[in-house]
Write a protein that holds these residues in place. Sequence first.
Motif, PDB file in Angstrom:
ATOM      1  N   ASP A   9      -7.970 -25.894 -89.661  1.00 36.02           N
ATOM      2  CA  ASP A   9      -8.424 -25.413 -90.967  1.00 36.02           C
ATOM      3  C   ASP A   9      -8.023 -23.954 -91.177  1.00 36.02           C
ATOM      4  OD1 ASP A   9      -9.576 -27.871 -91.536  1.00 36.02           O
ATOM      5  OD2 ASP A   9     -11.567 -27.281 -90.813  1.00 36.02           O
ATOM      6  N   ASN A  10      -8.181 -23.155 -90.136  1.00 36.25           N
ATOM      7  CA  ASN A  10      -7.833 -21.742 -90.240  1.00 36.25           C
ATOM      8  C   ASN A  10      -6.338 -21.534 -90.376  1.00 36.25           C
ATOM      9  OD1 ASN A  10     -10.398 -20.047 -88.190  1.00 36.25           O
ATOM     10  ND2 ASN A  10     -10.562 -21.373 -89.984  1.00 36.25           N
ATOM     11  N   ILE A  11      -5.539 -22.378 -89.739  1.00 35.51           N
ATOM     12  CA  ILE A  11      -4.083 -22.277 -89.873  1.00 35.51           C
ATOM     13  C   ILE A  11      -3.685 -22.503 -91.327  1.00 35.51           C
ATOM     14  CG2 ILE A  11      -1.897 -23.420 -89.312  1.00 35.51           C
ATOM     15  CD1 ILE A  11      -3.010 -23.793 -86.467  1.00 35.51           C
ATOM     16  N   LYS A  12      -4.309 -23.463 -91.976  1.00 34.95           N
ATOM     17  CA  LYS A  12      -4.011 -23.695 -93.390  1.00 34.95           C
ATOM     18  C   LYS A  12      -4.404 -22.487 -94.237  1.00 34.95           C
ATOM     19  CE  LYS A  12      -4.313 -28.746 -93.132  1.00 34.95           C
ATOM     20  NZ  LYS A  12      -5.028 -29.973 -93.593  1.00 34.95           N
ATOM     21  N   ASP A  13      -5.523 -21.843 -93.871  1.00 33.91           N
ATOM     22  CA  ASP A  13      -5.919 -20.618 -94.560  1.00 33.91           C
ATOM     23  C   ASP A  13      -4.859 -19.532 -94.383  1.00 33.91           C
ATOM     24  OD1 ASP A  13      -8.280 -21.807 -95.332  1.00 33.91           O
ATOM     25  OD2 ASP A  13      -9.540 -20.735 -93.893  1.00 33.91           O
ATOM     26  N   ILE A  14      -4.380 -19.389 -93.174  1.00 37.78           N
ATOM     27  CA  ILE A  14      -3.382 -18.349 -92.874  1.00 37.78           C
ATOM     28  C   ILE A  14      -2.093 -18.613 -93.638  1.00 37.78           C
ATOM     29  CG2 ILE A  14      -1.920 -17.409 -91.033  1.00 37.78           C
ATOM     30  CD1 ILE A  14      -4.342 -17.962 -89.126  1.00 37.78           C
ATOM     31  N   ILE A  15      -1.654 -19.861 -93.656  1.00 35.40           N
ATOM     32  CA  ILE A  15      -0.431 -20.222 -94.371  1.00 35.40           C
ATOM     33  C   ILE A  15      -0.567 -19.879 -95.856  1.00 35.40           C
ATOM     34  CG2 ILE A  15       0.958 -22.199 -95.138  1.00 35.40           C
ATOM     35  CD1 ILE A  15       0.382 -23.453 -92.368  1.00 35.40           C
ATOM     36  N   ALA A  16      -1.768 -20.076 -96.415  1.00 35.28           N
ATOM     37  CA  ALA A  16      -1.994 -19.817 -97.841  1.00 35.28           C
ATOM     38  C   ALA A  16      -1.838 -18.346 -98.197  1.00 35.28           C
ATOM     39  CB  ALA A  16      -3.379 -20.306 -98.242  1.00 35.28           C
ATOM     40  N   PRO A  33       7.864 -19.584 -93.591  1.00 35.22           N
ATOM     41  CA  PRO A  33       7.935 -20.566 -92.503  1.00 35.22           C
ATOM     42  C   PRO A  33       9.186 -20.426 -91.643  1.00 35.22           C
ATOM     43  CG  PRO A  33       8.397 -21.615 -94.616  1.00 35.22           C
ATOM     44  CD  PRO A  33       7.913 -20.235 -94.928  1.00 35.22           C
ATOM     45  N   LYS A  34      10.245 -19.826 -92.172  1.00 32.78           N
ATOM     46  CA  LYS A  34      11.487 -19.701 -91.412  1.00 32.78           C
ATOM     47  C   LYS A  34      11.360 -18.724 -90.243  1.00 32.78           C
ATOM     48  CE  LYS A  34      14.618 -20.864 -95.214  1.00 32.78           C
ATOM     49  NZ  LYS A  34      15.743 -20.389 -96.056  1.00 32.78           N
ATOM     50  N   LYS A  35      10.438 -17.791 -90.358  1.00 34.41           N
ATOM     51  CA  LYS A  35      10.323 -16.786 -89.295  1.00 34.41           C
ATOM     52  C   LYS A  35       8.888 -16.642 -88.777  1.00 34.41           C
ATOM     53  CE  LYS A  35      10.596 -13.299 -92.995  1.00 34.41           C
ATOM     54  NZ  LYS A  35      11.406 -12.184 -93.537  1.00 34.41           N
ATOM     55  N   THR A  36       8.083 -17.714 -88.932  1.00 33.38           N
ATOM     56  CA  THR A  36       6.691 -17.687 -88.480  1.00 33.38           C
ATOM     57  C   THR A  36       6.381 -18.903 -87.624  1.00 33.38           C
ATOM     58  OG1 THR A  36       6.028 -16.560 -90.530  1.00 33.38           O
ATOM     59  CG2 THR A  36       4.282 -17.564 -89.209  1.00 33.38           C
ATOM     60  N   LYS A  59     -10.691 -12.566-108.170  1.00 29.15           N
ATOM     61  CA  LYS A  59      -9.264 -12.758-108.420  1.00 29.15           C
ATOM     62  C   LYS A  59      -8.522 -13.064-107.119  1.00 29.15           C
ATOM     63  CE  LYS A  59      -6.620  -9.189-109.184  1.00 29.15           C
ATOM     64  NZ  LYS A  59      -5.948  -8.011-109.830  1.00 29.15           N
ATOM     65  N   PHE A  60      -8.830 -12.321-106.079  1.00 32.16           N
ATOM     66  CA  PHE A  60      -8.154 -12.520-104.796  1.00 32.16           C
ATOM     67  C   PHE A  60      -8.491 -13.882-104.202  1.00 32.16           C
ATOM     68  CE2 PHE A  60      -8.336 -12.156-100.114  1.00 32.16           C
ATOM     69  CZ  PHE A  60      -6.981 -11.971 -99.866  1.00 32.16           C
ATOM     70  N   VAL A  61      -9.771 -14.213-104.137  1.00 36.01           N
ATOM     71  CA  VAL A  61     -10.194 -15.477-103.534  1.00 36.01           C
ATOM     72  C   VAL A  61      -9.733 -16.659-104.381  1.00 36.01           C
ATOM     73  CG1 VAL A  61     -12.185 -16.870-102.847  1.00 36.01           C
ATOM     74  CG2 VAL A  61     -12.140 -14.422-102.337  1.00 36.01           C
ATOM     75  N   GLY A  62      -9.774 -16.514-105.699  1.00 36.11           N
ATOM     76  CA  GLY A  62      -9.331 -17.599-106.572  1.00 36.11           C
ATOM     77  C   GLY A  62      -7.857 -17.908-106.387  1.00 36.11           C
ATOM     78  N   GLY A  63      -7.023 -16.874-106.316  1.00 39.89           N
ATOM     79  CA  GLY A  63      -5.596 -17.087-106.078  1.00 39.89           C
ATOM     80  C   GLY A  63      -5.339 -17.722-104.727  1.00 39.89           C
ATOM     81  N   PHE A  64      -6.100 -17.293-103.725  1.00 38.53           N
ATOM     82  CA  PHE A  64      -5.987 -17.880-102.392  1.00 38.53           C
ATOM     83  C   PHE A  64      -6.308 -19.376-102.434  1.00 38.53           C
ATOM     84  CE2 PHE A  64      -8.368 -19.441 -98.766  1.00 38.53           C
ATOM     85  CZ  PHE A  64      -7.486 -19.218 -97.714  1.00 38.53           C
ATOM     86  N   GLN A  65      -7.383 -19.736-103.102  1.00 43.24           N
ATOM     87  CA  GLN A  65      -7.802 -21.135-103.121  1.00 43.24           C
ATOM     88  C   GLN A  65      -6.785 -22.028-103.812  1.00 43.24           C
ATOM     89  OE1 GLN A  65     -11.739 -20.981-104.837  1.00 43.24           O
ATOM     90  NE2 GLN A  65     -12.674 -20.196-102.955  1.00 43.24           N
ATOM     91  N   GLU A  66      -6.100 -21.519-104.815  1.00 41.97           N
ATOM     92  CA  GLU A  66      -5.045 -22.299-105.469  1.00 41.97           C
ATOM     93  C   GLU A  66      -3.904 -22.577-104.500  1.00 41.97           C
ATOM     94  OE1 GLU A  66      -3.793 -20.212-108.934  1.00 41.97           O
ATOM     95  OE2 GLU A  66      -5.715 -20.469-109.997  1.00 41.97           O
ATOM     96  N   ARG A  67      -3.515 -21.578-103.726  1.00 40.45           N
ATOM     97  CA  ARG A  67      -2.425 -21.775-102.756  1.00 40.45           C
ATOM     98  C   ARG A  67      -2.886 -22.657-101.597  1.00 40.45           C
ATOM     99  NH1 ARG A  67      -2.353 -16.283-103.785  1.00 40.45           N
ATOM    100  NH2 ARG A  67      -3.250 -15.834-101.713  1.00 40.45           N
ATOM    101  N   ARG A  68      -4.134 -22.488-101.184  1.00 36.05           N
ATOM    102  CA  ARG A  68      -4.663 -23.254-100.046  1.00 36.05           C
ATOM    103  C   ARG A  68      -4.663 -24.748-100.358  1.00 36.05           C
ATOM    104  NH1 ARG A  68      -6.636 -26.115 -96.659  1.00 36.05           N
ATOM    105  NH2 ARG A  68      -8.102 -25.524 -94.987  1.00 36.05           N
ATOM    106  N   VAL A  86       2.817 -29.575 -94.106  1.00 41.31           N
ATOM    107  CA  VAL A  86       3.189 -28.159 -94.202  1.00 41.31           C
ATOM    108  C   VAL A  86       2.700 -27.408 -92.970  1.00 41.31           C
ATOM    109  CG1 VAL A  86       2.778 -26.012 -95.470  1.00 41.31           C
ATOM    110  CG2 VAL A  86       3.283 -28.122 -96.720  1.00 41.31           C
ATOM    111  N   MET A  87       1.460 -27.661 -92.581  1.00 42.99           N
ATOM    112  CA  MET A  87       0.893 -26.997 -91.403  1.00 42.99           C
ATOM    113  C   MET A  87       1.722 -27.274 -90.162  1.00 42.99           C
ATOM    114  SD  MET A  87      -2.824 -27.581 -89.572  1.00 42.99           S
ATOM    115  CE  MET A  87      -2.353 -29.210 -88.955  1.00 42.99           C
ATOM    116  N   ARG A  88       2.089 -28.543 -89.955  1.00 45.25           N
ATOM    117  CA  ARG A  88       2.821 -28.904 -88.745  1.00 45.25           C
ATOM    118  C   ARG A  88       4.218 -28.290 -88.701  1.00 45.25           C
ATOM    119  NH1 ARG A  88      -0.285 -29.691 -84.574  1.00 45.25           N
ATOM    120  NH2 ARG A  88      -1.846 -31.338 -84.885  1.00 45.25           N
TER     121      ARG A  88
END
Length: 523
Positions: free
Chosen positions: A174-181, A186-189, A415-424, A431-433
Amino acid sequence: MASEQAVGAPPAAEELQDKKKPAVQQIDPYNVAGEVDEHGQIKAIDYDRLIQDFGVQPLTDAHLARFEQVTGKPAHRLMRRRLFFSHRDFDRILDTYEQYGTFMLYTGRGPSSGSMHLGHTVPFLFTKELQDIFDVPLVIMLTDDEKYLYTRSKNDGVQKKGAAVEDFLQFAHDNIKDIIALGFDPKKTFIYTDYEYLGGHFYWNTSEFESLVTLNQAQGAFGFGGSTNIGLIAYGAKQCVAAFPSSYPDLFGYPDYRAPDYNSQAKRRHATLSKIPTLIPCAIDQEPYFRILRDRCDRMTDPHPKTCLILSKFLTALQGPGGKMSASDANSAIFMSDTPSQIKNKINRHAFSGGRESLEEHRRLGGNPDVDVAYTYLSYFLEDDAELESLGAKYKSGEMLTGEMKSRCIAELQKFVGGFQERRAQVTDEVMREYMRPRRLEYAGNPTPTRPAAPAQEAGASNGALDGEKTGTAGKEGRLTKGERKALKVAAKKEEKKEEKLAVRPKPAAGDEKAAAEDSKGE
């Protein structure tokens, strides 16, 4: 990592503090608490004292100027505002990047709940900025094993409901998906959990590093006692060697030695990778891990340059100075899963105010933005320096009231959390894998290094695997320390012996040239 870090790293398991607050300030990988005064009030954390106690260096205007000179980019707001406030050898990383082109970034997170909170995002936002500016490879470690071991140790060996190995692995995903958001490339992470990834050359490094740390040293650095389980005592070696590029040969185009596809070419660790320097952005409570690491880098079979750190303050809890956000206390933190109304209610009800007792007194004497939680949060997330300065000045003068400061903070966080949740919502298991798949990372580094690698250098080496001097292991004004000179001599002798063995090795038959070439690649 070992704490619920608000700002920092690497490496970051939850900080689960002792139920009784210490009378003196206590900062280590498992405790973050300010000093308690004679009235029982918790004081703000004294970061100047931490610089003295930990023996780190303050981040100065000269460092920011050097950063901007080397990168051609403005310093991130977290640096400008000294929220990342201290370092170890940050100037060496800048020198290395300017001269030779690249290095590795490493940070992490200890998954203790299904959703990260606001404080957890801060180190990753900063790390992402560094990755984008420097164009370098990044490794992110999820310490699900450490979280399990610490939680069970804290519960006197009892495994409580919701705190099994499987639970912490799910938290990690779950946290990895948060981090990706947060927008990492992905090419260098590369992101991994300990339970899923450990093995191969990583575990070889771990085993060797464990042999270099005594029980007394682990107790002294992390506060362990006789009742600490042996898994937690041994864990520190994993977090330390996670900073070694040689723990991740796949990321640099070299073979690893893992089941089921054992590679006979990978029965030795790749000495070339041991020469790549690493920068770790993390919170100051994680520093003890990397102090132990730096003291032993040159004692590995393949000596590594001392890891460099840039260290941050903690994002304070809603209740005010003296602690930091914690996943174990819902009212201390803004979670990235919180709704706009939850954010508003938490700030209005729980955010510590720097205002006066009465409206009249506030208008006359003004408020204190230095302890005001709403203003503190704006200092982390509001990009505009001029607006932040204006808000602070108005608050000090009494022109702006506490409610108005909280309102501005609520709007910015929503604003910050809302934008994050859209990407998450767009981050699927697939995507995570992809982020977690060991593969060669793609990065360019400095496009115009002053001392570029030789054209004949191997593929992995051309991405920053340089000799001891080039990786920034030189002391002040380019001079090597006694230990560094010794390490280089030892490495040179090993290289000579290897070449001697290769010289007397029987030459392959005509059809075996390709196999022989592959056998020597990367070593």
